[in-house]
Design a protein around this motif. Structure first.
Motif, short mmCIF file in Angstrom:
data_model
loop_
_atom_site.label_atom_id
_atom_site.label_comp_id
_atom_site.label_asym_id
_atom_site.label_seq_id
_atom_site.Cartn_x
_atom_site.Cartn_y
_atom_site.Cartn_z
N PHE A 40 0.85 -1.19 0.00
CA PHE A 40 0.00 0.00 0.00
C PHE A 40 0.88 1.24 0.00
CE2 PHE A 40 0.87 -1.28 4.31
CZ PHE A 40 1.10 -0.12 5.01
N ARG A 41 0.24 2.38 -0.19
CA ARG A 41 0.95 3.65 -0.25
C ARG A 41 0.21 4.65 0.61
NH1 ARG A 41 4.21 5.29 -4.78
NH2 ARG A 41 3.22 3.62 -5.97
N ILE A 42 0.94 5.37 1.45
CA ILE A 42 0.33 6.42 2.27
C ILE A 42 1.17 7.70 2.19
CG2 ILE A 42 -0.88 4.91 3.90
CD1 ILE A 42 1.43 5.26 5.84
N ARG A 43 0.51 8.81 2.46
CA ARG A 43 1.20 10.10 2.46
C ARG A 43 1.10 10.70 3.85
NH1 ARG A 43 -0.46 15.51 1.62
NH2 ARG A 43 1.22 16.84 0.85
N ASP A 52 6.46 16.66 4.04
CA ASP A 52 5.54 15.59 3.70
C ASP A 52 6.32 14.46 3.05
OD1 ASP A 52 5.18 15.68 0.56
OD2 ASP A 52 5.16 17.76 1.26
N MET A 53 5.75 13.28 3.10
CA MET A 53 6.42 12.10 2.57
C MET A 53 5.37 11.14 2.04
SD MET A 53 9.15 9.50 4.44
CE MET A 53 7.97 8.65 5.48
N CYS A 54 5.51 10.72 0.80
CA CYS A 54 4.66 9.70 0.24
C CYS A 54 5.50 8.43 0.14
CB CYS A 54 4.13 10.10 -1.14
SG CYS A 54 2.94 8.92 -1.82
N VAL A 55 5.05 7.36 0.78
CA VAL A 55 5.86 6.16 0.88
C VAL A 55 5.04 4.94 0.47
CG1 VAL A 55 5.28 6.00 3.34
CG2 VAL A 55 7.23 4.71 2.45
N ALA A 56 5.66 4.10 -0.36
CA ALA A 56 5.06 2.83 -0.75
C ALA A 56 5.68 1.73 0.09
CB ALA A 56 5.31 2.56 -2.24
N LEU A 57 4.84 0.98 0.78
CA LEU A 57 5.31 -0.03 1.72
C LEU A 57 4.87 -1.42 1.30
CD1 LEU A 57 4.39 1.92 4.96
CD2 LEU A 57 6.71 1.50 4.14
N GLU A 58 5.67 -2.39 1.68
CA GLU A 58 5.35 -3.79 1.40
C GLU A 58 5.73 -4.62 2.61
OE1 GLU A 58 6.10 -7.16 -2.07
OE2 GLU A 58 7.12 -5.21 -2.16
N VAL A 59 4.89 -5.57 2.97
CA VAL A 59 5.18 -6.46 4.09
C VAL A 59 6.17 -7.51 3.62
CG1 VAL A 59 4.24 -8.10 5.75
CG2 VAL A 59 2.91 -6.08 5.11
N ASP A 60 7.30 -7.59 4.31
CA ASP A 60 8.35 -8.54 3.96
C ASP A 60 8.80 -9.26 5.23
OD1 ASP A 60 10.51 -9.94 2.79
OD2 ASP A 60 11.88 -8.27 3.20
N VAL A 65 8.81 -2.78 4.60
CA VAL A 65 9.96 -2.28 3.86
C VAL A 65 9.48 -1.27 2.83
CG1 VAL A 65 9.84 -4.19 2.21
CG2 VAL A 65 11.98 -2.95 2.50
N GLU A 66 10.23 -0.20 2.67
CA GLU A 66 9.91 0.80 1.66
C GLU A 66 10.31 0.27 0.30
OE1 GLU A 66 11.44 4.69 2.50
OE2 GLU A 66 11.21 4.41 4.67
N GLN A 67 9.40 0.33 -0.64
CA GLN A 67 9.72 -0.14 -1.98
C GLN A 67 10.77 0.76 -2.62
OE1 GLN A 67 6.20 -0.79 -4.31
NE2 GLN A 67 5.60 -2.54 -3.08
N GLU A 68 11.65 0.17 -3.37
CA GLU A 68 12.79 0.89 -3.93
C GLU A 68 12.32 1.99 -4.88
OE1 GLU A 68 17.06 -0.11 -6.11
OE2 GLU A 68 15.59 -1.71 -5.73
N ASN A 69 12.88 3.18 -4.70
CA ASN A 69 12.59 4.35 -5.55
C ASN A 69 11.11 4.71 -5.56
OD1 ASN A 69 15.34 4.48 -6.37
ND2 ASN A 69 14.95 2.92 -7.93
N ALA A 70 10.41 4.41 -4.45
CA ALA A 70 8.97 4.69 -4.40
C ALA A 70 8.60 5.63 -3.27
CB ALA A 70 8.20 3.37 -4.28
#
Length: 223
Positions: A40-43, A52-60, A65-70
């Motif tokens: 998912f992605r949250i801001r 502000d920060m928009c971050v794409a996250l993935e459960v690992d 973990v933050e998705q690379e370059n996202a």
């Protein structure tokens, strides 16, 4: 919260980015005893400091973990400051935002999952312990572990070693005896940490919900 993420923190779930549509077809997964979207992605934005920060996250493997370059950061110009904002967010702002997701901010669907709110704001940090229920406070503390690099470098290896000790333990020992006489002294941890690692090992599927000693498992396969 700190000089970047002060009061007036606002979190917005996001589904407006190219490629995010497929994420909503993934089934929720369990992290720290709660269901979360697997990607998912949250801001996060802070009215007090303008960052502000928009971050794409993935459960690992149980961590976020933050998705690379996202991940994008606004409100500052230098790359050094952006790195500091990311690191600062992991200390409390991000775990605080994540801790609110299982409490009614998303829901499972037939296709996968969906957000239920457009935006939300967590309570003021200085009043955190007064206004959040104890289970949610405990979740914030656990998510602080699971959003840092140490989760993969330190905690996961310890959890895996704990699981191996439990599997290799004599069948005649109870789980409590295994934890107190084998896990705690070998891993150099207290009972609370040992049981937290046991719960994490079960959540990650490294151990079953009920202990099956290695000796009993071997005998079961030979009969």
């Amino acid at each position: 919260m700190n000089r970047y993420w002060a009061e007036d923190l606002i979190i917005e779930p996001s589904s407006l980015h190219d490629g995010d549509q497929d994420w909503f077809e993934c089934r929720p997964v369990q992290v720290a005893g709660h269901l979360f979207p697997p990607r998912f992605r949250i801001r996060l934005s802070c009215a007090a400091t303008g960052v502000d920060m928009c971050v794409a996250l993935e459960v690992d493997r149980g961590g976020f973990v933050e998705q690379e370059n996202a991940t994008t950061v606004g409100g500052v110009s230098s790359d050094q400051e952006k790195d500091r904002i990311r690191a600062s967010a992991r200390k409390l702002a991000l775990p605080l935002a994540l801790s609110m997701i299982p409490y009614g901010l998303f829901r499972s669907t037939k296709e996968g999952w969906e957000w239920r709110d457009d935006e939300w704001g967590p309570p003021l940090v200085r009043k955190l312990l007064d206004v959040m229920p104890d289970p949610q406070v405990a979740l914030v503390k656990e998510l602080r572990r699971r959003t840092r690099p140490r989760w993969w470098k330190t905690y996961l290896p310890r959890i895996e070693k704990t699981a191996q000790i439990i599997r290799d333990a004599p069948a005649e020992l109870s789980t409590r005896q295994v934890m107190e006489t084998l896990v705690c002294p070998k891993m150099h941890v207290g009972r609370t940490t040992a049981y937290e690692d046991l719960a994490a090992a079960r959540e990650l599927g490294i151990l079953p919900e009920r202990r099956v000693p290695q000796q009993a498992a071997v005998l079961g396969r030979s009969t």
